[in-house]
Design an enzyme around this catalytic site. Structure first.
Site, PDB file in Angstrom:
ATOM      1  N   PRO A  87       7.132  -7.751  -5.263  1.00  0.00           N
ATOM      2  CA  PRO A  87       6.843  -9.190  -5.170  1.00  0.00           C
ATOM      3  C   PRO A  87       7.577  -9.867  -4.005  1.00  0.00           C
ATOM      4  O   PRO A  87       7.171 -10.938  -3.579  1.00  0.00           O
ATOM      5  CB  PRO A  87       7.309  -9.771  -6.508  1.00  0.00           C
ATOM      6  CG  PRO A  87       7.819  -8.641  -7.319  1.00  0.00           C
ATOM      7  CD  PRO A  87       7.718  -7.372  -6.550  1.00  0.00           C
ATOM      8  N   GLU A 114      13.197  -3.465 -12.492  1.00  0.00           N
ATOM      9  CA  GLU A 114      13.639  -4.478 -11.529  1.00  0.00           C
ATOM     10  C   GLU A 114      13.434  -4.041 -10.090  1.00  0.00           C
ATOM     11  O   GLU A 114      13.827  -4.734  -9.165  1.00  0.00           O
ATOM     12  CB  GLU A 114      15.123  -4.805 -11.767  1.00  0.00           C
ATOM     13  CG  GLU A 114      15.375  -5.539 -13.065  1.00  0.00           C
ATOM     14  CD  GLU A 114      14.504  -6.794 -13.211  1.00  0.00           C
ATOM     15  OE1 GLU A 114      14.563  -7.654 -12.331  1.00  0.00           O
ATOM     16  OE2 GLU A 114      13.773  -6.885 -14.212  1.00  0.00           O
ATOM     17  N   ARG A 152     -12.458  -1.056   1.750  1.00  0.00           N
ATOM     18  CA  ARG A 152     -13.654  -1.811   2.178  1.00  0.00           C
ATOM     19  C   ARG A 152     -13.767  -1.858   3.696  1.00  0.00           C
ATOM     20  O   ARG A 152     -14.846  -2.047   4.230  1.00  0.00           O
ATOM     21  CB  ARG A 152     -13.610  -3.243   1.644  1.00  0.00           C
ATOM     22  CG  ARG A 152     -13.704  -3.329   0.146  1.00  0.00           C
ATOM     23  CD  ARG A 152     -13.668  -4.770  -0.328  1.00  0.00           C
ATOM     24  NE  ARG A 152     -14.881  -5.491  -0.022  1.00  0.00           N
ATOM     25  CZ  ARG A 152     -14.966  -6.519   0.805  1.00  0.00           C
ATOM     26  NH1 ARG A 152     -13.898  -6.951   1.426  1.00  0.00           N
ATOM     27  NH2 ARG A 152     -16.111  -7.114   1.015  1.00  0.00           N
ATOM     28  N   ASP A 167     -17.494 -12.383   4.221  1.00  0.00           N
ATOM     29  CA  ASP A 167     -16.508 -12.543   3.153  1.00  0.00           C
ATOM     30  C   ASP A 167     -15.751 -13.842   3.240  1.00  0.00           C
ATOM     31  O   ASP A 167     -15.553 -14.363   4.326  1.00  0.00           O
ATOM     32  CB  ASP A 167     -15.415 -11.472   3.303  1.00  0.00           C
ATOM     33  CG  ASP A 167     -15.829 -10.151   2.766  1.00  0.00           C
ATOM     34  OD1 ASP A 167     -16.822 -10.097   2.051  1.00  0.00           O
ATOM     35  OD2 ASP A 167     -15.137  -9.162   3.083  1.00  0.00           O
TER      36      ASP A 167
HETATM   37  N1  ADE Z   1       5.219  -5.336  -8.345  1.00  0.00           N
HETATM   38  C1  ADE Z   1       5.378  -6.262  -9.304  1.00  0.00           C
HETATM   39  N2  ADE Z   1       4.801  -7.412  -8.967  1.00  0.00           N
HETATM   40  C2  ADE Z   1       4.243  -7.234  -7.736  1.00  0.00           C
HETATM   41  C3  ADE Z   1       3.495  -8.049  -6.841  1.00  0.00           C
HETATM   42  N3  ADE Z   1       3.217  -9.328  -7.121  1.00  0.00           N
HETATM   43  N4  ADE Z   1       3.094  -7.521  -5.682  1.00  0.00           N
HETATM   44  C4  ADE Z   1       3.391  -6.231  -5.372  1.00  0.00           C
HETATM   45  N5  ADE Z   1       4.088  -5.417  -6.173  1.00  0.00           N
HETATM   46  C5  ADE Z   1       4.519  -5.905  -7.347  1.00  0.00           C
END
Ligand code: ADE
Length: 228
Positions: A87, A114, A152, A167
């Site tokens: 994330p 984590e 794609r 797209d």
């Molecule tokens: N792992 C957990 N959440 C994620 C996300 N939003 N993007 C990429 N990998 C992740």
């Protein structure tokens, strides 16, 4: 041929996805090859442990460096781009997806809990990618999302390459509304212009709808209005 290896604790999450639909067909046609690998296979203790508590305290567990180092070093080739799904990575976007579609080999590393030990990120990971500002329980679905988006853009994977230029996001605008038969359904008619056969008018109607939708939903995609 684009070859993609995915390193994960949940390879079964990918097996249906890679054998179905567009990716399944692309694999049969030899355009892409996707292989999921169980990270536990590189664990060295008799319980196949892959995680541990973080130094300094804090919630949750981290993936240990040793199995990840062994696995990535075994799967990495000179042409490999190793991508860690996280994330806190760079947001996945059309330009990034197009870039990855040019590569020969992607190694997607899926985190869990984590995350993973920082030394793996520092030494072995080339790119870090996020699929959005929310946290999932592990990186396997993000890896699947990335595979779908990247494939794609591999030539031959989509029947009609033209659809790539229509797209949403292809030119920083969202897509236009689309209709198919019947012309009238439950009292709702397809806009007359789409039945007119006038391609120039249809094109400008579509462009107007794209602009309108982008203004309403994603004004951040539009260029800033200058002060002059
Ligand atoms: N792992 C957990 N959440 C994620 C996300 N939003 N993007 C990429 N990998 C992740």
């Amino acid at each position: 041929m684009l070859s993609i290896d995915v390193l994960t604790l949940f390879p079964n999450m990918l097996s249906g996805f890679v054998s179905e639909s567009m990716i399944g067909r692309a694999q049969k046609n030899g355009l892409v090859q996707v292989t999921a690998h169980q990270l536990r296979n590189w664990a060295t203790d008799k319980w196949s442990i892959t995680d541990d508590r973080p130094f300094g305290g804090g919630a949750g567990m981290l993936l240990k460096p040793e199995p990840l180092f062994s696995a990535i070093e075994e799967l990495k080739r000179p042409e490999t781009v190793a991508v860690y799904l996280t994330p806190d990575g760079e947001p996945l976007s059309t330009p990034l997806v197009r870039e990855f579609a040019q590569e020969k080999h992607l190694l997607l590393v899926s985190g869990h809990y984590e995350g993973i030990d920082q030394r793996v990120r520092d030494c072995l990971i080339d790119r870090e990618v996020s699929i959005g500002d929310y946290v999932l329980t592990n990186g396997t679905l993000p890896a699947a999302v990335m595979i779908d988006a990247v494939c794609r853009y591999v030539p031959g994977v989509l029947g009609e390459e033209k659809s790539l230029t229509q797209d949403s996001f292809s030119d920083k605008l969202l897509g236009f509304p689309q209709y198919t038969r019947p012309v009238e359904y439950r009292g709702m008619r397809v806009p007359d212009i789409l039945l007119s056969g006038d391609h120039a008018k249809i094109e400008s109607w579509r462009q107007e709808r794209r602009l309108e939708k982008t203004q309403q939903r994603r004004p951040d995609l539009l260029p800033p209005i200058s002060d002059q």
